[in-house]
Design a protein around this motif. Structure first.
Motif, short mmCIF file in Angstrom:
data_model
loop_
_atom_site.label_atom_id
_atom_site.label_comp_id
_atom_site.label_asym_id
_atom_site.label_seq_id
_atom_site.Cartn_x
_atom_site.Cartn_y
_atom_site.Cartn_z
N UNK A 77 -24.28 -11.87 -14.38
CA UNK A 77 -23.78 -11.93 -15.77
C UNK A 77 -22.85 -13.11 -15.96
N UNK A 78 -22.00 -13.37 -14.98
CA UNK A 78 -21.11 -14.54 -15.05
C UNK A 78 -21.90 -15.84 -14.97
N UNK A 79 -22.93 -15.86 -14.12
CA UNK A 79 -23.77 -17.05 -14.00
C UNK A 79 -24.47 -17.35 -15.32
N UNK A 80 -24.93 -16.32 -16.00
CA UNK A 80 -25.66 -16.50 -17.26
C UNK A 80 -24.82 -17.25 -18.28
N UNK A 81 -23.50 -17.05 -18.23
CA UNK A 81 -22.62 -17.72 -19.18
C UNK A 81 -22.49 -19.21 -18.91
N UNK A 82 -22.82 -19.65 -17.67
CA UNK A 82 -22.65 -21.04 -17.29
C UNK A 82 -23.91 -21.86 -17.51
N UNK A 83 -25.03 -21.22 -17.84
CA UNK A 83 -26.30 -21.92 -17.97
C UNK A 83 -26.61 -22.24 -19.43
N UNK B 135 -34.86 -24.04 -14.80
CA UNK B 135 -34.58 -25.36 -15.37
C UNK B 135 -33.18 -25.84 -14.99
N UNK B 136 -32.24 -24.91 -14.89
CA UNK B 136 -30.91 -25.27 -14.40
C UNK B 136 -30.92 -25.57 -12.91
N UNK B 137 -31.77 -24.84 -12.18
CA UNK B 137 -31.80 -24.98 -10.72
C UNK B 137 -32.26 -26.36 -10.30
N UNK B 138 -33.27 -26.93 -10.97
CA UNK B 138 -33.75 -28.23 -10.54
C UNK B 138 -32.69 -29.30 -10.78
N UNK C 229 -22.57 -26.40 -8.06
CA UNK C 229 -23.76 -25.63 -7.65
C UNK C 229 -23.59 -24.16 -8.08
N UNK C 230 -23.57 -23.89 -9.38
CA UNK C 230 -23.26 -22.52 -9.82
C UNK C 230 -24.25 -21.47 -9.35
N UNK C 231 -25.54 -21.81 -9.28
CA UNK C 231 -26.53 -20.80 -8.85
C UNK C 231 -26.38 -20.52 -7.36
N UNK C 232 -26.32 -21.57 -6.56
CA UNK C 232 -26.16 -21.39 -5.12
C UNK C 232 -24.86 -20.66 -4.79
#
Length: 332
Positions: free
Chosen positions: A325-331, A220-223, A304-307
């Motif tokens: 783990x760091x990405x999880x905090x941004x979503x 859902x964050x990616x789209x 573009x945090x995921x990319x």
């Protein structure tokens, strides 16, 4: 464009090229098909199937003109379908002596030409003077394996001219392929590029044993991430929930056939990138796309945090456990 009589050439011999050839032969009597190796052509002629990919798909070889010279295939084709890994496109087309500017192209490439960080439509325009209006783009969601099984699939064909988009779409539609058209060649191409990067990220999370709940939030964050980027790079009116965008993302992230997800899964389990590729023995477009999108985004500075997380894991050797783990905090 006379879709029944135009000479159609296929450049590519992998699973997607094989699936596209199957789709085309539902509508046209004959195709031209390029293979690098004459021994592959010889085996194909003997057996009636591609000896390396999608062997369950049987062809009437009388409908196929085989070529192992790209120039000769291009000379004998009016519409050229590109279905090779994007990283190999300059090698295949770079030595061409034939003028391409009057040819029509249908791109099944879901990647970016990495030497110059160009979309396929841009590469054809910049290097071969092919007008944008002479190029169509095949967008998902679909996997070659399900096309081979004749499972109902939906494809979008994008071209900046509606008539050409319609004609291109008629070439591949059938009882098991439903098509729609779009004028958004940039948005559909960039989505095809970025969804492969996202799929690697989803695979990494899966390899790290993150569950379905996390994957749902990731997608859902990616789209939204894809929308931010394509709206910045090519701002037109588009519905990011259409199947050419969201659908293509979903099938690549979740499908058992997704080689980008598989690459990520292996990395999440502790494989190095090199060893993951050796284990797969396949090209995952998202690996090359990750660096290209990172470089392109230096100009636009879109969030573009995921990319970017995937890029750091693949190219900066940041441990995947730490980065996800760091990405999880941004979503959210």
């Amino acid at each position: 464009m006379n879709i029944k009589t135009d000479r159609i050439g296929i450049i590519g011999s992998g699973s997607w090229a094989t699936a596209i050839s199957k789709m085309l032969l539902e509508n046209v009597g004959q195709i031209n098909w390029f293979f690098r190796k004459t021994e592959t052509i010889d085996t194909f002629r003997e057996t009636g199937y591609n000896p390396r990919y999608l062997q369950s798909v049987e062809f009437n070889v009388e409908q196929i003109n085989f070529f192992n010279n790209v120039d000769t295939l291009v000379d004998n084709s009016d519409i050229i379908v590109l279905a090779v890994p994007s990283a190999f496109l300059p090698e295949i087309l770079g030595g061409l002596k034939t003028d391409l500017s009057s040819k029509y192209f249908l791109s099944g490439i879901k990647g970016i030409v990495t030497n110059d960080n160009l979309l396929v439509v841009e590469y054809l325009k910049n290097y071969f003077n092919v007008p944008y209006e002479n190029v169509g783009v095949i967008a998902g969601p679909s996997h070659a394996e399900e096309v081979a099984l004749e499972k109902l699939s939906y494809l979008t064909v994008a071209s900046i001219e509606e008539t050409k988009a319609t004609n291109f779409a008629k070439l591949i539609q059938s009882e098991y392929i439903y098509t729609s058209i779009s004028d958004d060649i940039w948005g559909t191409e960039y989505t095809s590029v970025m969804k492969n990067i996202i799929a690697i990220g989803a695979g990494i999370a899966h390899g790290l044993r993150y569950g379905d709940n996390f994957q749902a939030v990731l997608v859902s964050n990616a789209i939204h991430e894809i929308k931010r980027f394509v709206d910045t790079v090519h701002p037109i009116t588009r519905d990011i929930k259409d199947s050419a965008y969201l659908g293509d993302l979903l099938v690549t992230v979740y499908s058992q056939f997704s080689r980008n997800r598989l690459l990520g899964t292996l990395i999440g389990r502790g494989y190095s990138v090199r060893n993951a590729f050796l284990d797969m023995n396949m090209v995952a477009e998202g690996y090359y796309a990750s660096r290209s999108i990172h470089e392109i985004n230096k100009q636009y500075n879109v969030s573009l945090p995921i990319c970017e997380a995937v890029y750091r894991i693949l190219y900066e050797n940041i441990p995947s456990k730490k980065e996800i783990a760091q990405l999880a905090l941004k979503m959210n």
